[in-house]
Design a protein around this motif. Sequence first.
Motif, PDB file in Angstrom:
ATOM      1  N   LEU A 183       0.826  -1.207   0.000  1.00 59.73           N
ATOM      2  CA  LEU A 183       0.000   0.000   0.000  1.00 59.73           C
ATOM      3  C   LEU A 183       0.869   1.269   0.000  1.00 59.73           C
ATOM      4  O   LEU A 183       0.619   2.216  -0.756  1.00 59.73           O
ATOM      5  N   ALA A 184       1.879   1.281   0.844  1.00 56.62           N
ATOM      6  CA  ALA A 184       2.724   2.475   0.964  1.00 56.62           C
ATOM      7  C   ALA A 184       3.500   2.725  -0.321  1.00 56.62           C
ATOM      8  O   ALA A 184       3.640   3.877  -0.760  1.00 56.62           O
ATOM      9  N   GLU A 185       3.999   1.674  -0.942  1.00 55.53           N
ATOM     10  CA  GLU A 185       4.777   1.859  -2.164  1.00 55.53           C
ATOM     11  C   GLU A 185       3.917   2.457  -3.272  1.00 55.53           C
ATOM     12  O   GLU A 185       4.342   3.356  -4.003  1.00 55.53           O
ATOM     13  N   ALA A 186       2.670   1.967  -3.387  1.00 50.06           N
ATOM     14  CA  ALA A 186       1.774   2.522  -4.404  1.00 50.06           C
ATOM     15  C   ALA A 186       1.474   3.994  -4.119  1.00 50.06           C
ATOM     16  O   ALA A 186       1.453   4.829  -5.030  1.00 50.06           O
ATOM     17  N   ALA A 193      -1.285   3.769   5.810  1.00 53.45           N
ATOM     18  CA  ALA A 193      -1.394   2.409   5.272  1.00 53.45           C
ATOM     19  C   ALA A 193      -1.578   1.393   6.395  1.00 53.45           C
ATOM     20  O   ALA A 193      -2.310   0.395   6.232  1.00 53.45           O
ATOM     21  N   ASP A 194      -0.906   1.622   7.519  1.00 55.56           N
ATOM     22  CA  ASP A 194      -1.042   0.709   8.666  1.00 55.56           C
ATOM     23  C   ASP A 194      -2.486   0.674   9.139  1.00 55.56           C
ATOM     24  O   ASP A 194      -3.073  -0.396   9.351  1.00 55.56           O
ATOM     25  N   GLU A 214      -6.581   7.445  -3.685  1.00 55.27           N
ATOM     26  CA  GLU A 214      -6.878   6.743  -4.930  1.00 55.27           C
ATOM     27  C   GLU A 214      -5.919   5.585  -5.168  1.00 55.27           C
ATOM     28  O   GLU A 214      -6.253   4.639  -5.883  1.00 55.27           O
ATOM     29  N   SER A 215      -4.736   5.627  -4.581  1.00 53.54           N
ATOM     30  CA  SER A 215      -3.792   4.511  -4.750  1.00 53.54           C
ATOM     31  C   SER A 215      -4.097   3.358  -3.796  1.00 53.54           C
ATOM     32  O   SER A 215      -3.789   2.197  -4.099  1.00 53.54           O
TER      33      SER A 215
END
Length: 780
Positions: free
Chosen positions: A527-530, A654-655, A704-705
């Motif tokens: 999630l964080a990378e996106a 994200a967490d 949105e990501s």
Amino acid sequence: MTEPVSRRNRIWRRMNASFDGHPLLYRLGLLFLLLLCGMTLFPREGAYRPTPYRPGTIQPRAVIAAFDFPINKEPEVLLSEQNEAANRIPPILILEDSVRVTFDESFQSFARVVSDLRQGRYREDRPLSGDDPASRLSQRVVLSLLGSTTGPSLLQEARKRLDHYFAEGIVDSITEAYIQGYSRVSLRGENGEWVGPPTRFFGPRRIRNEILGATDIPAGMDRSILTEIVLAYSEPNALFDEESTRGRRLLARESIPTSIGMVLKGEKIIGAHERITTEHLRKLESYEYWKQQRMGHPMFGERLRAWLGRCLLLILLLMGLGLYLSVYQSDVFRARREITVVAALFGIFLILSGIILNVLNWPALLSPLSAAAVIIALVFEPRLGLTVACFLVAAVGLSADLGLGYLIIAAAGVSAAVLSVRSLRERKEFYRFVLYVSAAHLLALVATNFSQSSPWEGLISEGIWAIANPLISVALALFTIPLIEALSGRCTDMTLLELQDLNRPLMKRLMLEAPGTYHHSLMVGALAEAAVHAIGANPLLARIIAYYHDIGKLSKPDYFIENLSAGQKNPHDRLAPTMSRLILETHVREGVQLARSEKLPGVVQKGIREHHGKTMMRYFFHKAQKRQADVSDEEYRYPGPRPSFPESAIILLADEVDAASRSLEDPTPSRIRGLVQRIIHERAQEGELDDSRLSLYDLARIRESFVPILAALFHGRIAYPGLAPVRTERVGGEGEKSPELSPPLNEMPESQHSGESPDLPDPMTPGGAPEKTQEGIGDS
């Protein structure tokens, strides 16, 4: 619990404490130290580099004499004239009369001894000394003198010839051979100085030839015996005076004029676009020679003025760099540790360039300034690396008087260096760095060479140095980057790539001891990378922080929901809310300690410390309120600090999003979107994102990501025949029982997974956010 402080951190803290109240004084100290480093670049006296000229080429600019100077002779012509003048000076001999007196007495004493022996009345009280020339006579000569009738006449003839030789001057064999090469010889004596041909003097060879060929020797006299007697008593009395001869010849050399004319101040030596002739070349080379002499031995006032000018120029450059950092890189400028590292790099490369130029006398193009650009670009960021490197190029070029050509070539090299390492993730990409920098150097070198009509020979030699520069810079950067990472607390993508390996011991331990946390960390990383990709930050850094953000749970993995197996009781049910709060707080501190012991980069440790910010542990707060109504909500907040950079803030979001999405009963895309939007809105309203430098536009792109990844995670599956729907209970991350999960999507009524969520209010409108399905979901 107190965190252990490493020795390096203690040093930084003491230094920070010393200058906390004097930030301006600290930065002025850095400026002064950099000025001292830059002084190593100042040209030394006599370090003037003359301009090369070649006959037959076109001079692009007119050359006007700035001072009067003589036109020097050709070195070969001057040397020939000086040698000729020195050779005209005859060798100088000194006549020592004392030598003749001493050997005359010795010869008379020897003659008396021979006479006494011949008459049989030898007196033992007059023996010959051991160093008497008579001791050098052979036995044949002695017997002939004592027994033959010609003995007395031999002594008389020898005496006559010795008187003549001593009067003319006797020389040794070496001097005899030396003076034969001169037409004249100078002889100094008590009566003055005589100058004449060297035939006056007698040496051993001439004495022998003269006796053997003499016509005035009585018949019957043995000439060989006579020759031996004369040579035994022919001690040189005309001695070669080497010091006087050298002094006279030096004066003769210096008397030769070194110039063939004068050029006056303001006189045109050669005009623009004229062909350089032999006459022009002689004047131009003389002009460069006298300029070098004047630069090598300037007046004190001129030296002081030049020194002050370079100092002021360097101060202006350093102040310009500081102004840029304070305006456009304020985070680096305010952080004492980071500004110190940048200043240290700047100073080290100034000193290194000074050593190359003024100590080793290597070409200026070998100064590896592109290494500084690469190091700062990788450890900090490319824009800072390019700016600092350009200021460094200006400082080196202007302080060392290297000219406009060097500034253009070096600036092109550092620019290419920064562009080539913007996304350096593999070691082989350093080949791209070498290629880009070499190409930039060569193109700039050719351009400056053509514009100045320089000779091809210089272009070829400088091209070799221009290609060698990036090779040296790569080696220096690879060696230096780990040290800079340790000192600055930052890390490069190469270090992050090493940490991305899931087979590292810490990650394997997390997988075996806390498998739920392990899989949760992987999901947070995705999630964080996106999200980081969407806003243009560093996705690799976000993924690494996500992998390690919950490693503190290794100390008590069973106290966190994701590590509990089905049917396992929640251990928080047996604990007081305050104890549960301490356990949740502790996993952050222990994560930082574990990261420090594993020597994880400082930015990763910072992300671990900030991944909960100052969010509230809602479940335990409500649980504590049921026991005591006046409980403060501040007691049930994480100690922070709040996220201070974009990647850390995205890890926080994200967490929570990952944990919250798992509690949705009907995870349709619209419900997921609403949940994500509500969480982001709440954290923004609480001020958790205030220090992260994220804009509203960034938050929209992050939202949105997140949605597509979560929607793909909870996609529907085909029902397998014979399997009944499974209903499970989920243990809350802070100890509560969550509502039962809904059946699989393929067993829901059509209306339940149609993608609509009419019961979910608009989360971004005031009062529209529904209550959380599960309290404390951010702690999973």
